[in-house]
Design an enzyme around this catalytic site. Structure first.
Site, PDB file in Angstrom:
ATOM      1  N   LYS A 136      -4.043  -2.156  16.400  1.00 55.27           N
ATOM      2  CA  LYS A 136      -4.670  -1.289  15.766  1.00 55.27           C
ATOM      3  C   LYS A 136      -5.459  -0.997  16.336  1.00 55.27           C
ATOM      4  O   LYS A 136      -5.579   0.643  16.654  1.00 55.27           O
ATOM      5  CB  LYS A 136      -5.334  -1.558  13.952  1.00 55.27           C
ATOM      6  N   SER A 161      -7.232  -0.666  10.506  1.00 58.01           N
ATOM      7  CA  SER A 161      -7.847  -1.404   9.994  1.00 58.01           C
ATOM      8  C   SER A 161      -9.609  -1.719  10.273  1.00 58.01           C
ATOM      9  O   SER A 161     -10.295  -1.788  11.454  1.00 58.01           O
ATOM     10  CB  SER A 161      -7.515  -2.421  10.249  1.00 58.01           C
ATOM     11  N   TYR A 220      -3.237  -8.490  15.909  1.00 59.38           N
ATOM     12  CA  TYR A 220      -2.921  -7.794  14.241  1.00 59.38           C
ATOM     13  C   TYR A 220      -3.792  -7.047  15.121  1.00 59.38           C
ATOM     14  O   TYR A 220      -3.615  -5.110  15.223  1.00 59.38           O
ATOM     15  CB  TYR A 220      -3.140  -8.628  12.917  1.00 59.38           C
ATOM     16  N   PHE A 265       2.788   3.085   7.709  1.00 66.04           N
ATOM     17  CA  PHE A 265       1.622   1.867   7.099  1.00 66.04           C
ATOM     18  C   PHE A 265       2.743   0.908   7.589  1.00 66.04           C
ATOM     19  O   PHE A 265       1.857   0.151   8.129  1.00 66.04           O
ATOM     20  CB  PHE A 265       1.984   2.322   5.674  1.00 66.04           C
ATOM     21  N   ILE A 275       0.784  -1.163   0.309  1.00 71.50           N
ATOM     22  CA  ILE A 275       0.057   0.166   0.543  1.00 71.50           C
ATOM     23  C   ILE A 275       0.337   1.178   0.113  1.00 71.50           C
ATOM     24  O   ILE A 275       0.723   2.346  -0.493  1.00 71.50           O
ATOM     25  CB  ILE A 275      -0.582   0.149   1.143  1.00 71.50           C
TER      26      ILE A 275
HETATM   27  C1  WQD Z   1      -9.952 -12.333   3.268  1.00 70.86           C
HETATM   28  C2  WQD Z   1     -11.001 -14.066   3.137  1.00 70.86           C
HETATM   29  C3  WQD Z   1     -10.272 -15.866   4.781  1.00 70.86           C
HETATM   30  C4  WQD Z   1      -6.723 -16.982   1.825  1.00 70.86           C
HETATM   31  C5  WQD Z   1      -7.130  -8.725   5.436  1.00 70.86           C
HETATM   32  C6  WQD Z   1      -6.106  -7.480   5.929  1.00 70.86           C
HETATM   33  C7  WQD Z   1      -5.608  -7.152   6.823  1.00 70.86           C
HETATM   34  C8  WQD Z   1      -6.582  -6.650   7.025  1.00 70.86           C
HETATM   35  C9  WQD Z   1      -8.031  -6.981   7.135  1.00 70.86           C
HETATM   36  C10 WQD Z   1      -6.034  -4.326   6.522  1.00 70.86           C
HETATM   37  C11 WQD Z   1     -11.142 -14.347   5.185  1.00 70.86           C
HETATM   38  C12 WQD Z   1     -10.222 -16.005   3.382  1.00 70.86           C
HETATM   39  C13 WQD Z   1      -7.696 -16.333   2.742  1.00 70.86           C
HETATM   40  C14 WQD Z   1      -7.206 -18.121   1.729  1.00 70.86           C
HETATM   41  C15 WQD Z   1      -9.415 -17.949   2.182  1.00 70.86           C
HETATM   42  N1  WQD Z   1      -6.282  -5.234   5.573  1.00 70.86           N
HETATM   43  N2  WQD Z   1      -9.294 -16.934   2.758  1.00 70.86           N
HETATM   44  N3  WQD Z   1      -8.318 -18.796   2.019  1.00 70.86           N
HETATM   45  O1  WQD Z   1      -7.796 -12.086   7.093  1.00 70.86           O
HETATM   46  O2  WQD Z   1      -9.678 -10.324   5.509  1.00 70.86           O
HETATM   47  O3  WQD Z   1      -7.195  -9.532   6.030  1.00 70.86           O
HETATM   48  O4  WQD Z   1      -7.988  -7.407   5.757  1.00 70.86           O
HETATM   49  O5  WQD Z   1      -5.020  -3.749   7.835  1.00 70.86           O
HETATM   50  O6  WQD Z   1      -3.777  -6.720   7.596  1.00 70.86           O
HETATM   51  O7  WQD Z   1      -4.993  -9.150   6.263  1.00 70.86           O
HETATM   52  O8  WQD Z   1      -8.501 -10.784   4.392  1.00 70.86           O
HETATM   53  O9  WQD Z   1      -7.333 -11.837   2.553  1.00 70.86           O
HETATM   54  O10 WQD Z   1      -6.518 -13.171   4.752  1.00 70.86           O
HETATM   55  O11 WQD Z   1      -8.714 -12.976   4.126  1.00 70.86           O
HETATM   56  O12 WQD Z   1     -10.979 -18.991   2.350  1.00 70.86           O
HETATM   57  O13 WQD Z   1      -6.156 -19.126   1.449  1.00 70.86           O
HETATM   58  O14 WQD Z   1     -10.838 -14.731   2.804  1.00 70.86           O
HETATM   59  O15 WQD Z   1     -10.918 -16.942   5.497  1.00 70.86           O
HETATM   60  O16 WQD Z   1     -12.447 -14.685   5.236  1.00 70.86           O
HETATM   61  P1  WQD Z   1      -8.178 -10.547   6.235  1.00 70.86           P
HETATM   62  P2  WQD Z   1      -7.442 -12.050   4.018  1.00 70.86           P
END
Ligand code: WQD
Length: 347
Positions: A157, A128, A153, A84, A15
């Site tokens: 935040k 976040s 995490y 960031f 980002i």
């Molecule tokens: C999204 C969805 C997983 C991988 C992120 C950032 C964090 C913050 C919040 C900004 C979930 C599913 C994932 C896989 C899956 N952003 N998944 N299989 O956990 O929402 O967090 O947004 O600050 O920094 O990491 O994002 O992309 O890991 O997961 O099913 O192999 O995809 O379970 O439901 P998350 P993510």
């Protein structure tokens, strides 16, 4: 050219790099600090190629106050900081909580100390949507009460926002924007920069790596949630829309338009999309069938979260420009570009 420099911490990250492009394109002079623990000089090289100019990076660990102060002493014309730099894997934070508390909190504290000591009046803090936890009501707006953080995490935040609020009470000459990102995805439209992670854990890079064959298959972490198709709901937003919100937020602070000394904004598209819907969208733009299986739930995952983003639209005069198809297209084009570069290196 707006007078004065902006210090972007984590400027060699996903980002941070995209935000430097938007800041410079909007007339700001920018320097970066990144210890390259997560970021990469390849990101900065790509940013410089897009901008046609060099961007200085200080390779400094922001948990070291002396080294952090040295940057401000060398650059007395810093008028704003976008912070960031932080570890951001929800899953890894569950496994290594102390690593996350030590890094994410100490670096923020040092940045605020320097803002105070070197009279930097404008700070943007990368927060976040994970601070909302499993909110009772959706979409979440900036007044939605914060639930218990679902991961260390997310807790860093939440604590970070409290630190910023307590700090401005004692330092009224400094204003802070707390930007709560939802799920940043995609890549710059030129495909010169994008998310650089060999073993990403986030959904979209896992999808593109599976589709291109870097991974044999991917797992959907749970399809038994109480959602429309059983998989988790998230608010995916293009990284360039997130980047532009930072530029708008700095202009808002520098122009003294802020209503409070420490103000929160949701940076989401406002649309909730399930994991399975995102996979279907990707398959339709790429023309590739994704090899995935349904597996167990992942610790720390929130069931559903998406934004009411009207406050940022109104106060920051900010609009998202990229829809879900464009998010998937730029993410896929970036993965194809990485494959092309690898093939060139092998030939
Ligand atoms: C999204 C969805 C997983 C991988 C992120 C950032 C964090 C913050 C919040 C900004 C979930 C599913 C994932 C896989 C899956 N952003 N998944 N299989 O956990 O929402 O967090 O947004 O600050 O920094 O990491 O994002 O992309 O890991 O997961 O099913 O192999 O995809 O379970 O439901 P998350 P993510």
């Amino acid at each position: 050219m707006i007078p004065g420099k902006i210090l972007v911490t984590g400027g060699c990250g996903y980002i941070g790099g995209h935000t430097i492009v938007d800041l410079v394109n909007n007339g700001f002079e920018v320097i970066s600090v990144d210890d390259l623990s997560n970021g990469s000089l390849k990101m900065l090289e790509g940013v410089e190629r897009i901008l046609g100019q060099s961007i200085k990076n200080y390779k400094v660990d922001l948990t070291n106050l002396d080294d952090t102060q040295a940057i401000f002493i060398e650059n007395p014309d810093i008028i704003g900081v976008i912070h960031f730099a932080a570890f951001k894997s929800v899953n890894e934070s569950v496994q290594l909580p102390l690593k996350y508390y030590r890094n994410n909190l100490n670096s923020l504290i040092n940045i605020l100390q320097c803002a105070k000591d070197y009279q930097v009046a404008n700070v943007v803090f990368s927060s976040s949507c994970s601070v909302y936890g499993n909110a009772q009501k959706l979409p979440v707006d900036e007044l939605t009460p914060l639930a218990v953080a679902e991961s260390p995490y997310a807790f860093t935040k939440q604590i970070g926002e409290v630190i910023c609020n307590d700090f401005v009470k004692q330092n009224p000459s400094i204003s802070i924007s707390l930007l709560r990102y939802f799920n940043p995805v995609g890549a710059h439209p030129t495909s010169i920069i994008g998310e650089l992670q060999d073993k990403p854990e986030n959904l979209v890079p896992v999808i593109t790596q599976t589709a291109i064959g870097k991974r044999p298959e991917m797992t959907v972490f749970g399809a038994d949630y109480d959602t429309r198709d059983g998989s988790c709901v998230r608010d995916y937003i293009h990284v360039m829309d997130i980047a532009n919100a930072h530029t708008k937020s700095l202009q808002y602070l520098i122009g003294d338009h802020n209503k409070e000394a420490c103000e929160v904004f949701n940076l989401g598209s406002g649309n909730g999309v399930t994991v399975l819907e995102l996979i279907a969208a990707f398959e339709s733009i790429s023309g590739r069938k994704l090899n995935y299986k349904i597996g167990p739930r992942r610790d720390g995952d929130v069931i559903a979260v998406y934004a009411d983003n009207r406050k940022a639209q109104k106060h920051l005069a900010w609009q998202t420009k990229y829809d879900l198809i464009a998010m998937m297209e730029t993410a896929w084009n970036w993965e194809l570009k990485l494959q092309n570069d690898t093939q060139k290196e092998l030939n």
